[in-house]
Design an enzyme around this catalytic site. Sequence first.
Site, short mmCIF file in Angstrom:
data_model
loop_
_atom_site.label_atom_id
_atom_site.label_comp_id
_atom_site.label_asym_id
_atom_site.label_seq_id
_atom_site.Cartn_x
_atom_site.Cartn_y
_atom_site.Cartn_z
N CYS A 1 -3.58 -13.78 -1.23
CA CYS A 1 -3.15 -13.77 0.18
C CYS A 1 -4.31 -13.68 1.16
O CYS A 1 -4.12 -13.84 2.36
CB CYS A 1 -2.15 -12.64 0.42
SG CYS A 1 -0.78 -12.66 -0.75
N HIS B 1 -2.34 -10.68 7.64
CA HIS B 1 -1.51 -11.22 6.57
C HIS B 1 -0.12 -10.59 6.68
O HIS B 1 0.03 -9.41 6.95
CB HIS B 1 -2.14 -10.89 5.21
CG HIS B 1 -1.23 -11.20 4.05
ND1 HIS B 1 -0.58 -12.40 3.94
CD2 HIS B 1 -0.87 -10.46 2.97
CE1 HIS B 1 0.15 -12.38 2.83
NE2 HIS B 1 0.00 -11.22 2.23
N ASN C 1 6.62 -13.23 2.91
CA ASN C 1 5.23 -13.32 2.48
C ASN C 1 4.96 -14.71 1.92
O ASN C 1 5.46 -15.06 0.86
CB ASN C 1 4.96 -12.24 1.41
CG ASN C 1 3.51 -12.22 0.97
OD1 ASN C 1 2.76 -13.17 1.21
ND2 ASN C 1 3.12 -11.15 0.31
N1 ACO Z 1 16.88 -3.74 -2.25
C1 ACO Z 1 17.43 -2.52 -2.27
N2 ACO Z 1 16.83 -1.47 -2.82
C2 ACO Z 1 15.62 -1.65 -3.37
C3 ACO Z 1 14.98 -2.90 -3.39
C4 ACO Z 1 15.66 -3.97 -2.80
N3 ACO Z 1 15.13 -5.20 -2.75
N4 ACO Z 1 13.79 -2.76 -3.99
C5 ACO Z 1 13.69 -1.48 -4.36
N5 ACO Z 1 14.78 -0.80 -3.98
C6 ACO Z 1 15.08 0.62 -4.16
C7 ACO Z 1 14.23 1.24 -5.25
O1 ACO Z 1 14.87 1.06 -6.52
C8 ACO Z 1 14.22 2.68 -4.83
O2 ACO Z 1 15.43 3.30 -5.19
P1 ACO Z 1 15.43 4.83 -5.70
O3 ACO Z 1 14.93 5.63 -4.52
O4 ACO Z 1 16.87 5.05 -6.02
O5 ACO Z 1 14.52 4.87 -6.87
C9 ACO Z 1 14.18 2.61 -3.31
O6 ACO Z 1 14.70 1.30 -2.97
C10 ACO Z 1 12.81 2.75 -2.74
O7 ACO Z 1 11.94 1.85 -3.41
P2 ACO Z 1 10.40 1.85 -3.13
O8 ACO Z 1 9.72 0.93 -4.10
O9 ACO Z 1 9.91 3.26 -3.04
O10 ACO Z 1 10.38 1.20 -1.68
P3 ACO Z 1 9.16 1.04 -0.71
O11 ACO Z 1 9.46 1.68 0.56
O12 ACO Z 1 7.85 1.36 -1.38
O13 ACO Z 1 9.17 -0.53 -0.44
C11 ACO Z 1 8.06 -2.57 -0.99
C12 ACO Z 1 8.93 -1.43 -1.49
C13 ACO Z 1 8.79 -3.28 0.13
C14 ACO Z 1 7.77 -3.52 -2.13
C15 ACO Z 1 6.74 -1.99 -0.45
O14 ACO Z 1 6.20 -1.08 -1.38
C16 ACO Z 1 5.73 -3.04 -0.14
O15 ACO Z 1 5.90 -3.88 0.71
N6 ACO Z 1 4.56 -2.98 -0.80
C17 ACO Z 1 3.49 -3.93 -0.54
C18 ACO Z 1 3.82 -5.25 -1.10
C19 ACO Z 1 2.69 -6.20 -0.83
O16 ACO Z 1 2.04 -6.14 0.22
N7 ACO Z 1 2.36 -7.07 -1.76
C20 ACO Z 1 1.20 -7.87 -1.59
C21 ACO Z 1 1.46 -9.20 -1.75
S1 ACO Z 1 2.97 -9.52 -2.53
C22 ACO Z 1 2.86 -11.06 -3.13
O17 ACO Z 1 1.92 -11.72 -2.96
C23 ACO Z 1 4.02 -11.46 -3.83
#
Ligand code: ACO
Length: 308
Positions: free
Chosen positions: A109, A233, A263
């Site tokens: 990215c 980004h 993304n």
């Molecule tokens: N829908 C509903 N619930 C979800 C989903 C979803 N899509 N995904 C996870 N959950 C649930 C989890 O199971 C968890 O449930 P629990 O509390 O019962 O265990 C809860 O939601 C919280 O999950 P977290 O992983 O703690 O959520 P977080 O706030 O960390 O958000 C996310 C997750 C959006 C992925 C975030 O961590 C993020 O954006 N990270 C950075 C990602 C990124 O920048 N990647 C770089 C590039 S990605 C690429 O190139 C593909």
Amino acid sequence: MAGIKVTGWGIAVPEKVVTNDDLTATLDTNDAWIVERTGIRERRVGGTTSGLAIEAGQKALDKAGLTPADIDMVVLATTTPDAMVPGTATTVQNALGINGGAFDVNAACSGFVYGLVTAAGLAAVGARRILLIGSDTLTRITDWDDRSIAVLVGDGAGAAVIETVEGESDLLSWNLNADGSLKHLLYCEHGGFLVMDGKEIFRKAVRVVVESAEKAMADAGLGVDDISLFVPHQANLRIIQAACQRLGISEEKSAIVIDRYGNTSSASIPLALVDAIDNGRVKPGDTLLLSGFGGGMTWASAVLRWGG
Ligand code: ACO
């Protein structure tokens, strides 16, 4: 040494819109969770990396008032090439009718900023006009049953024509970084799907974006108040907000398109930049701060004066 200016730009996104509600048909997720945790409302899905790159590249040429014969290099930032071999840049070069070099840059990215600095380096050693494109189709390497990734990604491309200028460059400073010891945080094996440690990437992303943006501003001899527009980004709105807060940049000074595109990896910075240009938010003489991060991990920032 020759400097650079951006003289053309264009984007391409697939027609197919997939909303958060559409995803709930097959995934245990919901619109409220996706919007609150990521800022994403919909994404575009479809096309090929070369197809989107060709469309965006042609628009950038048209905007610059150039023909393919005027271009002597194609630099394509992508982490989802059409094939392992050949590089996708050569497909783009051939389709657009460009004579000259063509190669891919894979910095995930951060690819567009890496490509911009690469283009400036090519200009410094004699390339006259470079077509720089960021194009990715992350949805092709996504497991649509994995809600932790499927809600995040989209497809698209953005392009810029980079021309050589004598005298001062519009690229005021740059900062490229990588830490391969973090490759386990985001990867995709041959033939596999994206695997991501979202929480850890989130933490690291905010820190490295702030660090590299501050270094790039310092190298340009500028402070945060000199920045007209922050073009980050687009991975997660909360990452952008946290970075803005730590940098002391207001969210109103940021280019944000994650709500519409998700993304899109190498395409996300040019998609955000062109959206800001199209909405009259970028004027000649403005100072732009571009910052990306991604798999590798890689991260990169550049300060660009907008010649328009
Ligand atoms: N829908 C509903 N619930 C979800 C989903 C979803 N899509 N995904 C996870 N959950 C649930 C989890 O199971 C968890 O449930 P629990 O509390 O019962 O265990 C809860 O939601 C919280 O999950 P977290 O992983 O703690 O959520 P977080 O706030 O960390 O958000 C996310 C997750 C959006 C992925 C975030 O961590 C993020 O954006 N990270 C950075 C990602 C990124 O920048 N990647 C770089 C590039 S990605 C690429 O190139 C593909």
